[in-house]
Design an enzyme around this catalytic site. Structure first.
Site, short mmCIF file in Angstrom:
data_model
loop_
_atom_site.label_atom_id
_atom_site.label_comp_id
_atom_site.label_asym_id
_atom_site.label_seq_id
_atom_site.Cartn_x
_atom_site.Cartn_y
_atom_site.Cartn_z
N ARG A 57 0.98 -1.01 -0.49
CA ARG A 57 0.49 0.07 -0.32
C ARG A 57 1.06 1.23 0.06
O ARG A 57 0.66 2.23 -0.83
CB ARG A 57 -1.25 0.16 1.30
N THR A 58 2.20 1.29 0.43
CA THR A 58 2.45 2.75 1.08
C THR A 58 3.23 3.24 0.07
O THR A 58 3.16 3.79 -0.92
CB THR A 58 3.63 2.57 2.13
N LYS A 87 26.17 -4.43 -2.68
CA LYS A 87 27.50 -4.43 -2.30
C LYS A 87 28.61 -3.56 -1.14
O LYS A 87 29.84 -3.36 -1.28
CB LYS A 87 28.14 -3.53 -3.57
N HIS A 143 6.27 5.89 11.71
CA HIS A 143 5.19 5.67 10.19
C HIS A 143 4.33 7.30 9.87
O HIS A 143 3.53 6.66 10.16
CB HIS A 143 4.67 4.26 10.16
#
Ligand code: NCD
Length: 326
Positions: A57-58, A87, A143
């Site tokens: 969703r985000t 890397k 969030h």
């Protein structure tokens, strides 16, 4: 009003910023509903969508928001594997490169949307970035854009962000969403919070002391059935299997999972109060914290909530971009 540039934590979302963004989100929502698809707010702008952790969703709603606003989107949904992180490159070097820290006009993007498994990732990125960083989820910590879309949802459902009762249910220890939502809502008068979690997965002590300091009324409980009749919103979250290291904690949840689930019984119990049930999703298919037999009932709002991610993230991107120019 403070100017939103980097958005790394919900505490930055003051009531005036929230009001402003929710108003803009409502405008975008109405235009989308009327069929508008060619907004120009971000025309010529490049958004880098840098996801080091899974997302459905985000990421999609951010990318859709950016595209609708006329931006170009570059990025990767698996930066841990498909970027130079594989890397051995540090997050700081990646961010410096993408943002053009050496020579701004040679950067690769104008705004970076970052999801990362480490709690301090967004703040670290913001420290070295020469373009705005938007935190799309950092570890178990924050969030903020989910908190804003949740605020938009509550406003839509209740018509206000003050004087209501919200119960957070489930694994509250590892939920960055609950953390950010509680920070954001703690600013509004008369918001009462219940926290319902299994043993070992209760809200973190830092959040408790923050709420006490802000004189937010809150109580802890161990069964959704004890709080649902008093709750305007029940906000259910999944058990964060990807973050829990101690299998005992998971077992403690699973042993009592009916206490943290929206079952038919719970839904019926809340009939009189008219409780709305929200969930940031994903719902865990195995644990079924929102039972399939209730998920399409009218007071279960999680799909609608997820949809609001588009206009809310449009509002955030448009505002942040506008703020880079003033
Ligand atoms: C949440 C997340 O990633 O923090 N999902 C979301 O962004 N809508 C919730 C979760 O993973 O449980």
């Amino acid at each position: 009003m403070e100017k939103l540039y980097h958005l790394t934590k919900a505490e930055q979302l003051t009531t005036s910023i929230v009001a402003d963004l929710l108003k803009d989100a409502e405008g975008f929502n109405k235009s989308l509903k009327a069929g508008v698809r060619n907004f120009k707010n971000l025309s010529g702008v490049t958004i880098c969508s840098l996801f080091y952790e899974e997302s459905t969703r985000t990421r999609f709603s951010f990318e859709r928001a950016a595209l609708l606003l006329g931006a170009t989107v570059i990025g990767t949904e698996n930066a841990a594997k498909f970027s130079s992180a594989a890397k051995g490159e540090s997050l700081e070097h990646t961010i410096k490169m993408v943002s053009g820290a050496a020579k701004g006009h040679l950067g690769y993007a104008d705004i970076i949307v970052l999801r990362h498994p480490e709690n301090d990732a967004a703040d670290r990125a913001a420290r070295v970035s020469s373009v705005p960083i938007i935190n799309a989820g950092s570890g178990a910590d924050e969030h903020p854009t989910q908190a804003l879309l949740d605020a938009y949802t509550f406003q839509k459902l209740l018509g206000r962000l003050d004087h209501f009762t919200i119960s957070f249910i489930g694994d509250l220890k590892f939920s960055r969403v609950v953390n950010s939502d509680a920070f954001l809502l703690s600013q509004y008068p008369g918001v009462k919070m219940f926290f319902v979690a299994p043993e070992g997965l209760e809200i973190r002590p830092e959040l408790k002391s923050y709420l006490s300091q802000k004189e937010v009324e809150f109580e802890e409980a161990s069964d959704i059935k004890a709080v649902v009749r008093e709750s305007d919103i029940c906000y259910v979250v999944r058990v964060q299997k990807n973050r829990i290291k101690d299998s005992e904690l998971l077992l403690a949840y699973q042993r009592n999972k009916d206490n943290f689930a929206v079952t038919e019984e719970v839904y019926k119990m809340s009939q009189q109060k008219g409780t709305f049930f929200c969930h940031p999703m994903p719902v865990d298919e195995e644990e079924q914290e929102i039972r399939p037999e209730v998920e399409n009932l009218p007071r279960v709002k999680m799909f609608e909530q997820a949809g609001y991610g588009v206009p809310v993230r449009m509002a955030i991107l448009a505002k942040v971009w506008q703020n880079t120019k003033i």
